[in-house]
Design a protein around this motif. Structure first.
Motif, PDB file in Angstrom:
ATOM      1  N   HIS A  89       9.648  84.721  32.710  1.00  0.00           N
ATOM      2  CA  HIS A  89      11.037  84.813  32.566  1.00  0.00           C
ATOM      3  C   HIS A  89      11.747  85.830  31.781  1.00  0.00           C
ATOM      4  O   HIS A  89      11.090  85.881  30.653  1.00  0.00           O
ATOM      5  CB  HIS A  89      11.787  83.384  32.128  1.00  0.00           C
ATOM      6  N   LEU A  90      12.551  86.780  32.276  1.00  0.00           N
ATOM      7  CA  LEU A  90      13.264  87.765  31.616  1.00  0.00           C
ATOM      8  C   LEU A  90      14.837  87.145  31.076  1.00  0.00           C
ATOM      9  O   LEU A  90      15.505  86.810  31.987  1.00  0.00           O
ATOM     10  CB  LEU A  90      13.469  88.975  32.330  1.00  0.00           C
ATOM     11  N   GLU A  91      14.840  87.711  29.848  1.00  0.00           N
ATOM     12  CA  GLU A  91      16.166  87.453  29.224  1.00  0.00           C
ATOM     13  C   GLU A  91      16.398  88.437  28.503  1.00  0.00           C
ATOM     14  O   GLU A  91      15.838  88.601  27.422  1.00  0.00           O
ATOM     15  CB  GLU A  91      16.237  86.102  28.502  1.00  0.00           C
ATOM     16  N   GLY A  92      17.664  89.303  28.848  1.00  0.00           N
ATOM     17  CA  GLY A  92      17.775  90.502  27.800  1.00  0.00           C
ATOM     18  C   GLY A  92      16.651  91.566  27.721  1.00  0.00           C
ATOM     19  O   GLY A  92      16.446  92.110  26.813  1.00  0.00           O
ATOM     20  N   GLY A  93      15.921  91.460  28.870  1.00  0.00           N
ATOM     21  CA  GLY A  93      14.808  92.549  28.810  1.00  0.00           C
ATOM     22  C   GLY A  93      13.588  91.995  27.975  1.00  0.00           C
ATOM     23  O   GLY A  93      12.601  92.777  27.947  1.00  0.00           O
ATOM     24  N   ARG A  94      13.608  90.815  27.661  1.00  0.00           N
ATOM     25  CA  ARG A  94      12.470  90.290  27.114  1.00  0.00           C
ATOM     26  C   ARG A  94      11.673  89.190  27.805  1.00  0.00           C
ATOM     27  O   ARG A  94      12.721  88.526  28.586  1.00  0.00           O
ATOM     28  CB  ARG A  94      12.624  89.672  25.576  1.00  0.00           C
ATOM     29  N   LEU A  95      10.444  88.836  27.794  1.00  0.00           N
ATOM     30  CA  LEU A  95       9.790  88.132  28.739  1.00  0.00           C
ATOM     31  C   LEU A  95       9.199  87.059  27.927  1.00  0.00           C
ATOM     32  O   LEU A  95       8.657  86.988  26.934  1.00  0.00           O
ATOM     33  CB  LEU A  95       8.606  88.864  29.381  1.00  0.00           C
ATOM     34  N   THR A  96       9.383  85.767  28.534  1.00  0.00           N
ATOM     35  CA  THR A  96       8.671  84.609  27.793  1.00  0.00           C
ATOM     36  C   THR A  96       7.926  83.879  29.144  1.00  0.00           C
ATOM     37  O   THR A  96       8.461  83.846  30.353  1.00  0.00           O
ATOM     38  CB  THR A  96       9.855  83.645  27.534  1.00  0.00           C
ATOM     39  N   ALA A  97       6.944  83.514  29.140  1.00  0.00           N
ATOM     40  CA  ALA A  97       6.144  82.585  30.087  1.00  0.00           C
ATOM     41  C   ALA A  97       6.360  81.150  30.102  1.00  0.00           C
ATOM     42  O   ALA A  97       6.486  80.667  29.094  1.00  0.00           O
ATOM     43  CB  ALA A  97       4.621  82.860  29.825  1.00  0.00           C
ATOM     44  N   ARG A  98       6.594  80.766  31.332  1.00  0.00           N
ATOM     45  CA  ARG A  98       6.806  79.369  31.563  1.00  0.00           C
ATOM     46  C   ARG A  98       5.642  78.860  32.423  1.00  0.00           C
ATOM     47  O   ARG A  98       5.076  79.421  33.478  1.00  0.00           O
ATOM     48  CB  ARG A  98       8.181  79.220  32.364  1.00  0.00           C
ATOM     49  N   PRO A  99       5.498  77.519  32.217  1.00  0.00           N
ATOM     50  CA  PRO A  99       4.223  76.773  32.804  1.00  0.00           C
ATOM     51  C   PRO A  99       4.497  76.462  34.342  1.00  0.00           C
ATOM     52  O   PRO A  99       5.891  76.369  34.716  1.00  0.00           O
ATOM     53  CB  PRO A  99       3.984  75.587  32.059  1.00  0.00           C
TER      54      PRO A  99
ATOM     55  N   PHE B 164      -0.880  84.069  41.193  1.00  0.00           N
ATOM     56  CA  PHE B 164       0.554  83.960  41.753  1.00  0.00           C
ATOM     57  C   PHE B 164       1.493  83.646  40.735  1.00  0.00           C
ATOM     58  O   PHE B 164       1.560  82.607  40.368  1.00  0.00           O
ATOM     59  CB  PHE B 164       0.512  82.995  42.856  1.00  0.00           C
ATOM     60  N   HIS B 165       2.398  84.689  40.509  1.00  0.00           N
ATOM     61  CA  HIS B 165       3.741  84.404  39.511  1.00  0.00           C
ATOM     62  C   HIS B 165       5.085  84.626  40.191  1.00  0.00           C
ATOM     63  O   HIS B 165       5.116  85.722  41.088  1.00  0.00           O
ATOM     64  CB  HIS B 165       3.436  85.280  38.236  1.00  0.00           C
ATOM     65  N   PHE B 166       6.013  83.990  39.659  1.00  0.00           N
ATOM     66  CA  PHE B 166       7.081  84.380  39.904  1.00  0.00           C
ATOM     67  C   PHE B 166       7.810  84.985  38.763  1.00  0.00           C
ATOM     68  O   PHE B 166       7.713  84.993  37.635  1.00  0.00           O
ATOM     69  CB  PHE B 166       8.178  83.186  40.280  1.00  0.00           C
ATOM     70  N   VAL B 167       8.908  86.027  38.674  1.00  0.00           N
ATOM     71  CA  VAL B 167       9.515  86.526  37.846  1.00  0.00           C
ATOM     72  C   VAL B 167      10.883  86.377  38.139  1.00  0.00           C
ATOM     73  O   VAL B 167      11.623  86.520  39.165  1.00  0.00           O
ATOM     74  CB  VAL B 167       9.512  88.211  37.737  1.00  0.00           C
ATOM     75  N   THR B 168      11.615  85.526  37.013  1.00  0.00           N
ATOM     76  CA  THR B 168      13.032  84.935  37.166  1.00  0.00           C
ATOM     77  C   THR B 168      13.866  85.684  36.077  1.00  0.00           C
ATOM     78  O   THR B 168      13.270  86.009  35.055  1.00  0.00           O
ATOM     79  CB  THR B 168      12.980  83.303  37.122  1.00  0.00           C
ATOM     80  N   GLY B 169      15.135  85.343  36.250  1.00  0.00           N
ATOM     81  CA  GLY B 169      15.967  85.824  35.176  1.00  0.00           C
ATOM     82  C   GLY B 169      17.437  86.035  35.858  1.00  0.00           C
ATOM     83  O   GLY B 169      17.457  86.346  36.918  1.00  0.00           O
ATOM     84  N   PRO B 170      18.497  86.270  34.957  1.00  0.00           N
ATOM     85  CA  PRO B 170      19.843  86.592  35.295  1.00  0.00           C
ATOM     86  C   PRO B 170      19.878  88.019  36.013  1.00  0.00           C
ATOM     87  O   PRO B 170      19.007  88.885  35.635  1.00  0.00           O
ATOM     88  CB  PRO B 170      20.766  86.340  34.141  1.00  0.00           C
ATOM     89  N   SER B 171      20.920  88.333  36.757  1.00  0.00           N
ATOM     90  CA  SER B 171      20.963  89.788  37.407  1.00  0.00           C
ATOM     91  C   SER B 171      21.299  90.650  36.098  1.00  0.00           C
ATOM     92  O   SER B 171      21.474  90.305  35.257  1.00  0.00           O
ATOM     93  CB  SER B 171      22.244  89.861  38.192  1.00  0.00           C
TER      94      SER B 171
END
Length: 231
Positions: A209-219, A30-37
């Motif tokens: 988490h998406l920023e500028g089209g790139r993905l970083t995982a958060r715990p 179960f994951h969330f995807v977050t990030g700005p519009s």
């Protein structure tokens, strides 16, 4: 269940909206995807649902390389995925009940076999008194809840949701989240794109988490809230 290897995506000849994504979703996670519009959350979900193709990289779904899947093979794979779209995509000529039952009808089940299940689910999302209403008569939040019921009614192997609580109040948002938790407990892999940072923070679920089209995982942020199980 899902794996992205160096996946990038662009629309037409435009710039990349997603760049070099590498991640995997284990069965039952179960994951969330977050990030700005504009960060690419909806585009990521489209890639998983096979509504778009990557411009680079490999996507594996259910253990298959689907990066170059054919038009003939995609409908079978999509039937294993439930999707809550931002656009909702309800069928105006069908009642609330019949819209919610579409995945079951497609799978070949008869109305007599699923009538009680659909009615119970619609009651859970607050539409028990609106089962015979047409979509044009529903308020925005009611349409959102109907789209969610349709996405989960067949207990898909993967559930994708794009801002599923954006048009509902806090109490209904919590009920919807608990429904997703119950589906996950039964084995469904869940991926939710959301701006609802409060829900994310209280959920205790890992975040992509998406920023500028790139993905970083958060715990995970903390313990998941407890509540009554969904039907």
């Amino acid at each position: 269940m899902v794996r992205f290897d160096d996946v990038s995506m662009r629309y037409g000849r435009g710039p990349e909206v997603l760049s070099d994504l590498n991640f995997g979703l284990a069965p039952g996670s179960f994951h969330f995807v977050t990030g700005p519009s504009g960060a690419g959350k909806s585009s990521l979900l489209k890639l998983v649902y096979l509504a778009a193709k990557p411009s680079k990289g490999l996507i594996h779904l259910f253990g298959q390389d689907v990066s170059r899947s054919t038009a003939e093979s995609r409908p079978h794979l999509r039937r294993r995925i439930g999707v809550v779209f931002q656009e909702l995509l309800l069928l105006d000529h069908l009642s609330t009940f019949d819209n919610a039952a579409i995945p079951l009808r497609i799978s070949g089940r008869r109305p007599a076999e699923y009538r009680n299940d659909v009615a119970e689910l619609l009651s859970w999302v607050g539409l028990g008194q609106r089962m015979h209403a047409m979509p044009a008569t529903l308020a925005g939040g009611e349409k959102q809840r109907l789209a969610i019921a349709r996405a989960v009614v067949a207990r898909p192997e993967i559930l994708l949701a794009d801002e599923p609580t954006g048009n509902v109040d806090h109490e209904m948002a919590l009920r919807i989240y608990r429904l997703f938790v119950e589906l996950n407990r039964l084995g469904t892999t869940v991926l939710i794109a959301t701006h609802d940072q409060d829900m994310v923070a209280r959920s205790g679920r890992p975040v992509l988490h998406l920023e500028g089209g790139r993905l970083t995982a958060r715990p995970p942020q903390g313990p998941a809230p407890q509540g009554p199980a969904a039907p």
